[in-house]
Design an enzyme around this catalytic site. Structure first.
Site: not given
Ligand code: PNS
Length: 159
Positions: A17, A41, A90, A128
């Protein structure tokens, strides 16, 4: 001013990250690290702990701010006047999910672009969840997370 958002759960933040965040600072004037309060989560670290952990991990980087968000990523981007969402890619396995999210975010707000940065080779394998598993079994986290993050993991798992 070109502003980018680097979003994630950061549970915990890894050197992968940090690599993406640092490389983003070379491209954009300001980088906002957005920590999602993702209720779906079950996080090891509470949101305020993740904010503190990410803040200390990015302390050496210029033009980076850290903020938590709840709700849609595109709304967080707009609230921070960001034109771009940065995601690290990745392996091919990341692609399908990221492709879907990029298109959905574009549909939600056509003014926000998603830009992908390829993970550096040394972090291609890093996640993570892998870090948490290694930490649970007492493995060496050197080269995977910042020392401050490793210390937080140790404290959390002892407690
Ligand atoms: O580190 P992660 O868990 O892969 O991050 C995921 C994240 C936070 C980027 C994703 O869950 C997100 O964008 N959450 C906000 C909710 C949202 O906007 N959802 C619509 C997008 S499809």
């Amino acid at each position: 001013m070109a502003v980018a958002v680097c979003p994630g759960s950061f549970d915990p933040i890894t050197l992968g990250h940090l690599d993406i965040i640092e490389r983003s600072t070379y491209i954009y004037d300001k980088v906002v690290v957005g920590i999602a309060d993702n209720q779906a989560k079950r996080a090891l670290f509470a949101l305020d702990e993740r904010v503190a952990m990410v803040t200390e991990a990015v302390a050496g980087l210029r033009n980076v701010v850290v903020a938590a968000f709840d709700g849609l990523l595109v709304e967080f981007a707009k609230a921070n006047e960001a034109q771009v969402i940065i995601k690290g890619l990745r392996a091919i396995s990341d692609f399908e999910h990221e492709f879907q999210m990029a298109h959905l975010n574009k549909k939600l707000d056509g003014s926000v672009e998603t830009v992908f940065l390829m993970a550096s080779p040394e972090y291609m394998f890093l996640s993570s969840s892998a870090v948490k598993e290694i930490a649970v079994f007492g493995g060496d986290l050197a080269g995977l997370v910042a020392e401050t993050t490793a210390a937080r993991l140790e404290r959390k798992l002892q407690g």
